[in-house]
Design an enzyme around this catalytic site. Sequence first.
Site, PDB file in Angstrom:
ATOM      1  N   SER A   1       5.364  12.353  24.419  1.00 60.46           N
ATOM      2  CA  SER A   1       3.694  12.613  24.117  1.00 60.46           C
ATOM      3  C   SER A   1       3.145  11.687  24.792  1.00 60.46           C
ATOM      4  O   SER A   1       3.563  10.317  25.119  1.00 60.46           O
ATOM      5  CB  SER A   1       3.792  12.544  22.577  1.00 60.46           C
ATOM      6  OG  SER A   1       2.254  12.482  22.259  1.00 60.46           O
ATOM      7  N   CYS A   2       1.838  11.700  24.960  1.00 63.15           N
ATOM      8  CA  CYS A   2       0.955  10.716  25.548  1.00 63.15           C
ATOM      9  C   CYS A   2      -0.385  10.927  25.383  1.00 63.15           C
ATOM     10  O   CYS A   2      -0.652  11.861  24.237  1.00 63.15           O
ATOM     11  CB  CYS A   2       1.215  10.376  27.147  1.00 63.15           C
ATOM     12  SG  CYS A   2       0.679  11.812  28.379  1.00 63.15           S
ATOM     13  N   HIS A   3      -1.433  10.266  26.040  1.00 64.14           N
ATOM     14  CA  HIS A   3      -2.859  10.594  25.632  1.00 64.14           C
ATOM     15  C   HIS A   3      -3.120  11.946  25.962  1.00 64.14           C
ATOM     16  O   HIS A   3      -3.714  12.930  25.645  1.00 64.14           O
ATOM     17  CB  HIS A   3      -3.702   9.196  25.974  1.00 64.14           C
ATOM     18  CG  HIS A   3      -5.259   9.699  25.559  1.00 64.14           C
ATOM     19  ND1 HIS A   3      -5.603   9.545  24.473  1.00 64.14           N
ATOM     20  CD2 HIS A   3      -6.205   9.774  26.458  1.00 64.14           C
ATOM     21  CE1 HIS A   3      -6.903   9.699  24.406  1.00 64.14           C
ATOM     22  NE2 HIS A   3      -7.200  10.029  25.709  1.00 64.14           N
TER      23      HIS A   3
ATOM     24  N   GLY B   1      -1.279  14.013  28.619  1.00 63.48           N
ATOM     25  CA  GLY B   1      -0.288  14.675  28.978  1.00 63.48           C
ATOM     26  C   GLY B   1       0.310  14.437  30.384  1.00 63.48           C
ATOM     27  O   GLY B   1       1.537  14.920  30.951  1.00 63.48           O
TER      28      GLY B   1
ATOM     29  N   SER C   1       3.196  12.352  29.686  1.00 63.88           N
ATOM     30  CA  SER C   1       4.438  12.834  29.168  1.00 63.88           C
ATOM     31  C   SER C   1       5.297  13.915  30.400  1.00 63.88           C
ATOM     32  O   SER C   1       6.302  14.139  30.211  1.00 63.88           O
ATOM     33  CB  SER C   1       4.038  13.673  27.892  1.00 63.88           C
ATOM     34  OG  SER C   1       3.012  14.718  28.213  1.00 63.88           O
TER      35      SER C   1
END
Length: 98
Positions: free
Chosen positions: A77-79, A81, A84
């Site tokens: 997960s990240c802010h 995409g 990630s």
Amino acid sequence: MSDEVTVEYVKGLKNDKNVLLIDVREPSELEKTGTIPGSINIPLATLEQTLQSSSNEDFQNLYKRDKPSLDAALVFSCHMGRRSQMALNAAKKLGYMK
């Protein structure tokens, strides 16, 4: 490893010990926006080295979880995409397949 998962799926991972949710954002971002329940934070810049070089004992000391085996289910997960996706590609390069 699937390339995409839904928000609902991620929300359901909070207590699922069979899937390791790895947030690849920087710690400063987590301070501003908070963490995802059940996730561990391994910034993208250190992800590949952490997955490749950490012993299970070191991984447990840092993240309070077993180091994932190559057949472990991982979700990144990240802010937005992008990171990630980069994390997924790095994990696949290291042999993680689920």
